[in-house]
Design an enzyme around this catalytic site. Sequence first.
Site, mmCIF file in Angstrom:
data_model
loop_
_atom_site.group_PDB
_atom_site.id
_atom_site.type_symbol
_atom_site.label_atom_id
_atom_site.label_comp_id
_atom_site.label_asym_id
_atom_site.label_seq_id
_atom_site.Cartn_x
_atom_site.Cartn_y
_atom_site.Cartn_z
ATOM 1 N N SER A 1 4.352 -1.686 4.058
ATOM 2 C CA SER A 1 4.582 -3.033 4.603
ATOM 3 C C SER A 1 4.733 -4.032 3.474
ATOM 4 O O SER A 1 3.962 -3.990 2.518
ATOM 5 C CB SER A 1 3.397 -3.504 5.446
ATOM 6 N N SER B 1 -3.411 7.264 14.284
ATOM 7 C CA SER B 1 -2.906 7.458 15.643
ATOM 8 C C SER B 1 -4.066 7.730 16.596
ATOM 9 O O SER B 1 -5.173 8.073 16.178
ATOM 10 C CB SER B 1 -1.948 8.641 15.670
ATOM 11 N N GLN C 1 0.826 -1.194 0.000
ATOM 12 C CA GLN C 1 0.000 0.000 0.000
ATOM 13 C C GLN C 1 0.867 1.254 0.000
ATOM 14 O O GLN C 1 1.596 1.489 0.955
ATOM 15 C CB GLN C 1 -0.899 -0.020 1.250
ATOM 16 N N GLY C 2 0.781 2.029 -1.067
ATOM 17 C CA GLY C 2 1.587 3.253 -1.166
ATOM 18 C C GLY C 2 0.740 4.488 -0.935
ATOM 19 O O GLY C 2 0.457 5.229 -1.874
ATOM 20 N N GLU D 1 -4.505 10.209 18.338
ATOM 21 C CA GLU D 1 -4.949 11.594 18.180
ATOM 22 C C GLU D 1 -5.982 11.686 17.038
ATOM 23 O O GLU D 1 -6.999 12.364 17.170
ATOM 24 C CB GLU D 1 -3.744 12.509 17.893
ATOM 25 N N SER E 1 0.781 6.574 2.515
ATOM 26 C CA SER E 1 1.464 7.581 3.357
ATOM 27 C C SER E 1 2.772 8.046 2.743
ATOM 28 O O SER E 1 3.438 7.307 2.007
ATOM 29 C CB SER E 1 1.775 6.994 4.732
ATOM 30 N N GLU F 1 -11.041 -1.248 6.173
ATOM 31 C CA GLU F 1 -10.121 -1.868 7.128
ATOM 32 C C GLU F 1 -10.932 -2.771 8.022
ATOM 33 O O GLU F 1 -12.108 -2.574 8.251
ATOM 34 C CB GLU F 1 -9.347 -0.805 7.909
#
Lengths: 396, 396, 371, 371
Positions: free
Chosen positions: A164, A379, A129-130, A381, A132, A247
Amino acid sequence: MDFTYSPKDLAFRDELRGWLAANLPQGWGETVFLPEDEDENAMFRLDWERKLYKGGWNGIAWPKDYGGRGATLVEQAIFAEEMARAKAPEGLNIIGRNLVATTLLHHGSDAQKARFLPKIISGEEVWCQGFSEPNAGSDLAAVRCQAVRDGDHFVVNGQKIWTSFAQYSQWCILLARTDPSAPKHKGISFLLVDMKTPGITIRPLRQISGECEFNETFFDDVRVPVENLVGELNGGWRIAMTTLAYERGPEDALGRQLVFRQELDQLLATAAKLQRGNRSAIEDGLLRQKLAKSLVGIEIMRLNCLRAFSKSLKGAPRGAEASMNKLYWSHVMQDMFDTAMEVLGPLAPLTAGDAHAVDGGRFQLGFLRSKAFTIYSGSSEIQRNIIAERVLGLPK
Amino acid sequence: MDFTYSPKDLAFRDELRGWLAANLPQGWGETVFLPEDEDENAMFRLDWERKLYKGGWNGIAWPKDYGGRGATLVEQAIFAEEMARAKAPEGLNIIGRNLVATTLLHHGSDAQKARFLPKIISGEEVWCQGFSEPNAGSDLAAVRCQAVRDGDHFVVNGQKIWTSFAQYSQWCILLARTDPSAPKHKGISFLLVDMKTPGITIRPLRQISGECEFNETFFDDVRVPVENLVGELNGGWRIAMTTLAYERGPEDALGRQLVFRQELDQLLATAAKLQRGNRSAIEDGLLRQKLAKSLVGIEIMRLNCLRAFSKSLKGAPRGAEASMNKLYWSHVMQDMFDTAMEVLGPLAPLTAGDAHAVDGGRFQLGFLRSKAFTIYSGSSEIQRNIIAERVLGLPK
Amino acid sequence: MDFDFNQEQYMFQDTVRDLLASALTMEHLRSGTPAELWGQLAETGVFALLTREEDGGLGLGYTDLALIFEEFGRALVPAPIAAAIVAGGAIARFGTPEQRAQLLPGHGEGALRLSSAFAETVATVPAAMTLTARPTDAGWTVTGSKILVPDAAAADKLLVALRFGDDLGLALVEPSRAGVTLREQDTLDLTARYHEVIFDHVTLTAGDIVGGRPDPAAVVACFDAAAAVAALQMTGMAARTLDEAVTYVGQRKQFDRVIGSFQAIKHRCADMAVAVDACRSAAYYAAWALDEAAPDERARAVSMAKSWCGDNARFTCNQAIQLHGGIGFTWELGLHLFLRRIKCEEASFGDADWHRERVIGATLRSMELAG
Amino acid sequence: MDFDFNQEQYMFQDTVRDLLASALTMEHLRSGTPAELWGQLAETGVFALLTREEDGGLGLGYTDLALIFEEFGRALVPAPIAAAIVAGGAIARFGTPEQRAQLLPGHGEGALRLSSAFAETVATVPAAMTLTARPTDAGWTVTGSKILVPDAAAADKLLVALRFGDDLGLALVEPSRAGVTLREQDTLDLTARYHEVIFDHVTLTAGDIVGGRPDPAAVVACFDAAAAVAALQMTGMAARTLDEAVTYVGQRKQFDRVIGSFQAIKHRCADMAVAVDACRSAAYYAAWALDEAAPDERARAVSMAKSWCGDNARFTCNQAIQLHGGIGFTWELGLHLFLRRIKCEEASFGDADWHRERVIGATLRSMELAG
């Protein structure tokens, strides 16, 4: 309320149990484990995925037309639980099976579906997965990786991070900026990139645990045929958002919960056997409280999942409860590994290779890995933002 | 480093100790306590303040010209410590002695100083503070209470909140908007208001502890002579900010720390005598940990104060460490009262009037009061903003 | 009344900070301690500082070292150096004149290396230690082991805490002595080597015992010093990780804003700053107490510091990693070196729960309350 | 597999919620329970719900009451009402046919009031209770006291947990019985009256004992029910205080912005939402376990819920007060009524530490691990 499975579901479970018992190596999870070497580990998981496929157990949620079983949500939950219970390895092609397949089923052309789906479910082609980038993490829409049209190709230049399994992947789903002048959400396209294309460089990114699950991936004049565009040009953001919404849901979380509970059970067994002064660590009232907090925390994770899952079963749309569950379990598990280190006491500093290391250093590894729980897949946050805005309706 | 006082300072301390022993009622803090009735309590504290004044112990930090002792910082610290150690009541005129006096010394006219200061230190005139409003709390500059010039008076209309001791006060320092068209920080003036002026209504504001320390105060066409303007017209914001900066420093915090430690010591004594099952509560390992956390927390509060105080002694300007200390102790003390309630166990629900209430219900009262610690004098949220911006330099 | 350091102490801190900034970069930490660090630090006097003037030292105390240990934490100075200073301090205070004369000059110059052996597989505190010297005709004989001894292989002498019958005592043993075997250990801390020191019928004589005879008070004093040093170093690590976080969030942009302008991030940093400030208060006071306080107050001060600084260095470092986002859990960034080291310091010389129990026990005794 | 309520259960919740919204305003809570509430609730069937159909009840279970108790917490329904339901539930399940026939119809109609007496000055859990019935020729005699009995003065019968020799049992005693004295107590909870019930040579006969003879399992089952009900009510209080906070921060402006748009405030609310959601998971499961699980699993489920919901209702309520700022700690706002009630519920029927110890003990036993 009813916490039992139907006879039909139990039959499904028993069939799966039988298959797992017959197909996992003898002594699996007791004397035989995943290879420690990262490459061997990946290859083992790929082989396992192909075995699952041959047994009819890969991509069980996929429609039957594409080789799946069209499994019900309950069957998916049972699958996740049984895999966890058997400590079965997770197939390598997680991105392919979950994100890519669901994206292509919704947004892919017929040609794309025909070309890619069969090789995903069979484990022939692994995906990464590209999405980020170093400067587009929480703010994913800030992607800078560029794709410029040149004849019947896009020419891709840029850098991706947290890819990953890139080193084991044949294909990559890539978010690239195709219109730099548009508002940032409106100039992004969704491409399928063959990882063998010249110009791709993969650099492993070591984590604090010492493992290299992730990579940085560099694209240098990488030529991608225009037919590998998914959906519309500059329409990639919307696709990426629906991709991320696929997801894994509460049915998978049930499996994860079992894995965590197994880790805690191991910790309890270890605490019972570890000497601390003139008694065992499990007899220490303070440690018992901390362990009990982890027990309660992990058991409630299961109950949270079951509640969300039960709503899914009734057809309730999936909302932000995935964020609630993620925020919840990531902190519970970080606390558990902190407690594990306290349980180990004087032996806490000793890692895998040491003769005195407890349980082969698994808790130290888990402790280090746990630092990522509250960072990856959104995250804490970001999860709190989502919950505040989407669940509680607080203003942006 | 040196944690001792000089002989001169010790002499000061001994003089004060002697005076306190001679002037506090016999059995004070052992068998004799502050009156429970709120009005009697206030009058007792006012009498005590006047007694302090007659003994030369009120406003010790004030310049000698205005009746103070011009006490050094160390003497101020010793004063705070000794008052706490003797469990002496705090004088009623806290706002007058600290905020009003310091403001007038810096910004008042000679006439204002001459008129007001002597009656503050003598305890003849008690002051209250009319800064906050229902919609101007953390955002103090949003004050709406209006003062409109009418001849040689301002006519004040509006509402103030959290005006402690308004019912016992002769005077009030008031922030009022005198230029509604100016930017919000630039249209505020600082007035001195006689509380006997017609048009002032005081409504006690009960706290969750049941006490009425605070009030709402309503101003309805209240006429304030123009000579009661402090500083310049529309220059009140700057004055108010310096006023708030005079809030009590580390030398006073040392006294507060001692009071907290006394509360904890009482809790330890109580835990030692309370039966829990077949042993005393203090023998419970879990409670010991929680009590130890409070002990460590409160002792570090003292050390924090001493470090800040030592820097003050060397002339370092006071900065945001007051915010650091406030944020720190308010949470430590809330935790202590939570622990107190756990120590009381089955008796925790029983309050002052009950025959089985522990220690006259003091911990329940403290627990309820403690909820305000993180809100008053700048909420924890505001303190964190200040620390992040002024200490750490993070952007607004 | 002055709970602050003096000009000399601050200048000494600056000197050491400057030295470490150039001598010990993140590159060094990843590839092992630079060989010259030991000598460079010796030149600043850190090894001679606790040695009495009549023994050729500076005759100063832990108060003078407090800021130095904080810098050690900040720069992740490898554990063997602090272990050597603590061992030297114990010899300086409790050693016989011969021991002081024999060991301290070399120690002060950085030529003779000391290390200290406290931890056992089941104990990190004196009362629970089991390694025992049994009397023989010639003296004593020791069989058993100590773990996590900082770079025992590079040490000339090890200061070992052990039992002589009922009494605890400190012994000096060279790693080359007959019956001593070293085994390098795999640990979380990647900045130093550690060894298990295995004793197999190792002979001790009175001359090996610090002070000439077992002295439980010396063991507890040395333990307290080591725990306080851990607290000081954790304070430095907490301060460093706070600084790293503040710097990062002040630069990193997401959503077209510096993330340090997001209130949740700011508030987290504020809580970290308060935690670090309180670490300083606790750890500095513990350092002072090592020099000036009676044993009971020293124990209380040290245990307050060890428990507080452990909990709060962990908090601060965890938050620093979190605030770095994905980069925070990369090997390359290096924050994990602090995480690892803090975890080792937390587990050493009594964990936070043990120290809290010690604080409450001491407090109740001083109040003459039961329990 | 269905961890959700059915339509009837949600409809029942709506009915009770609507009733409470009009019958129990903040004004009522401040001035004491409205007299008609008891009857209004009886009409909904809450008192008859646990009674078997053959005894004239609805023959339902705690699962059907889970959302109702959550509403009770949300609306701060005074404690005597839940105490009556729990007492009735114990009689329904463990009472003799005579006891059931004599008490449950009136209880179901709201005409006969029950309350329950568990807490003692030194104990809130069965194993630690000391009130003891001593055998006499006629039966037993009891001397001692129970505290914090919800409105014993208004009760027709009290369900009392006490010892009969070594065995625990439940007895039914009317407050007017000879030797029984009531003393109203001053408590944190301002929404209900509580009494100490003092027994001075009070005579009990076999007919007074639930089920006719002491039954420790009944005591533990009744204790578990009461603890689960506390967890459910705390869940409701947590949910209510979260809602109050979210509403307030969504309206309150400071610095020209709705404060709910400040990230630190939003994140706090998110943490509260997660806490409340997990309270629901834990408390609903405990309710189910009261009906369906074996005693060991029931105990584990209840203890998980009581400990988690106590800690998290406290957290949520504290944060709600904090987020209200100055207004939060005023008497008028009324959030303190939740704070007070939560603190009472936390202290009742075993505190969080006790329940956690019970969870780990049960878990280790089930794993056949020592300790």
